[in-house]
Write an enzyme that holds these catalytic residues in place. Structure first.
Site, PDB file in Angstrom:
ATOM      1  N   GLY A   6       0.813  -1.212   0.000  1.00  0.00           N
ATOM      2  CA  GLY A   6       0.000   0.000   0.000  1.00  0.00           C
ATOM      3  C   GLY A   6       0.843   1.257   0.000  1.00  0.00           C
ATOM      4  O   GLY A   6       2.080   1.211   0.062  1.00  0.00           O
ATOM      5  N   SER A   7       0.179   2.397  -0.034  1.00  0.00           N
ATOM      6  CA  SER A   7       0.859   3.676  -0.225  1.00  0.00           C
ATOM      7  C   SER A   7       1.743   4.042   0.956  1.00  0.00           C
ATOM      8  O   SER A   7       2.821   4.610   0.783  1.00  0.00           O
ATOM      9  CB  SER A   7      -0.170   4.783  -0.479  1.00  0.00           C
ATOM     10  OG  SER A   7      -1.116   4.844   0.576  1.00  0.00           O
TER      11      SER A   7
ATOM     12  N   GLU B 163      -1.515 -10.547   3.289  1.00  0.00           N
ATOM     13  CA  GLU B 163      -1.179  -9.733   4.463  1.00  0.00           C
ATOM     14  C   GLU B 163      -1.537 -10.467   5.756  1.00  0.00           C
ATOM     15  O   GLU B 163      -0.777 -10.461   6.719  1.00  0.00           O
ATOM     16  CB  GLU B 163      -1.914  -8.383   4.409  1.00  0.00           C
ATOM     17  CG  GLU B 163      -1.345  -7.430   3.370  1.00  0.00           C
ATOM     18  CD  GLU B 163      -2.164  -6.164   3.216  1.00  0.00           C
ATOM     19  OE1 GLU B 163      -1.634  -5.196   2.660  1.00  0.00           O
ATOM     20  OE2 GLU B 163      -3.341  -6.132   3.644  1.00  0.00           O
TER      21      GLU B 163
END
EC number: 5.3.1.6
Length: 227
Positions: free
Chosen positions: A26-27, A103
């Site tokens: 993710g970012s 995850e």
């Protein structure tokens, strides 16, 4: 430096020589992986990375971080990942980046989990962020029907090109708009027993430490239940 970058760089300070490190997706996690890559190159940091997505794997390899799969290590010392929401009682929603299954697998086999977020991700109760449910394509419309009947307002996640999104595991994602999840443990147990559901984005009793990027600097809070 933006808030996500601040949290990502702070989290990377927890990584020490000799560790096996779960690298999130993710970012916000991207900044953390960049910082670990810098330390590997400039500080001769010696670690093994375990990635949670193909995107993170590509980034880590480009940075020269040595990698193994989750099946090649006995356990993970520390996993650092983002979260889409973190509640006051340290439950979380993850999966906005469609990597929730990998995850959760990596988090499960980790001794310690750190989440890195900006201030906007802190909530009193989960639910404003749509809850991702990863499902097998076969039978997915039956699950859509069940979720609609429950009032969960399901939508099948699409790509920007408006084709059905396919996860790294080859599955689809149904997003549930719950607004407020009063009992995340009960909801998680319900989703776990539905045939065709592979995994859901409720990460419950998982996180040890949350690092929050704020205007005044990174702020760290510890889950007392994880000590």
């Amino acid at each position: 430096m933006n808030l996500k970058q601040m949290a990502g760089i702070e989290a990377a300070t927890y990584v020490k020589n000799g560790m096996t490190v779960g690298l999130g997706t993710g970012s916000t996690a991207k900044y953390m992986v960049d910082e670990i890559g810098r330390r590997v190159k400039e500080e001769n940091l010696e670690i093994i990375g375990v990635t949670t997505s193909k995107a993170t794997e590509k980034q880590a390899l480009e940075l020269g971080i040595p990698l193994k799969s989750i099946d090649e290590v006995p356990y993970v010392d520390i996993t650092i990942d983002g979260a889409d929401e973190v509640s006051a009682d340290f439950h979380g929603i993850k999966g906005g980046g469609a990597a929730l299954l990998f995850e959760k697998i990596v988090a499960t086999y980790s001794k310690k989990n750190i989440w890195i977020v900006d201030e906007s991700k802190q909530v009193e109760k989960l639910g404003a962020f749509p809850l991702p449910v990863e499902v097998i394509p076969y039978g997915s419309q039956q699950l859509m029907r069940i979720f609609a009947e429950k009032g969960f307002k399901p939508t099948l996640r699409m790509t920007e090109e408006q084709s059905i999104l396919v996860t790294d595991g080859g599955h689809h994602i149904i997003d549930l708009q719950m607004d407020v999840i009063e009992d995340p443990i009960a909801l998680g147990n319900y989703l776990d027993q539905l045939v065709g559901v592979v995994e859901h984005g409720l990460f419950l009793q998982v996180v040890s430490t949350v690092i929050i990027g704020s205007e005044t600097g990174p702020r760290t809070i510890h889950n007392p239940m994880a000590e």
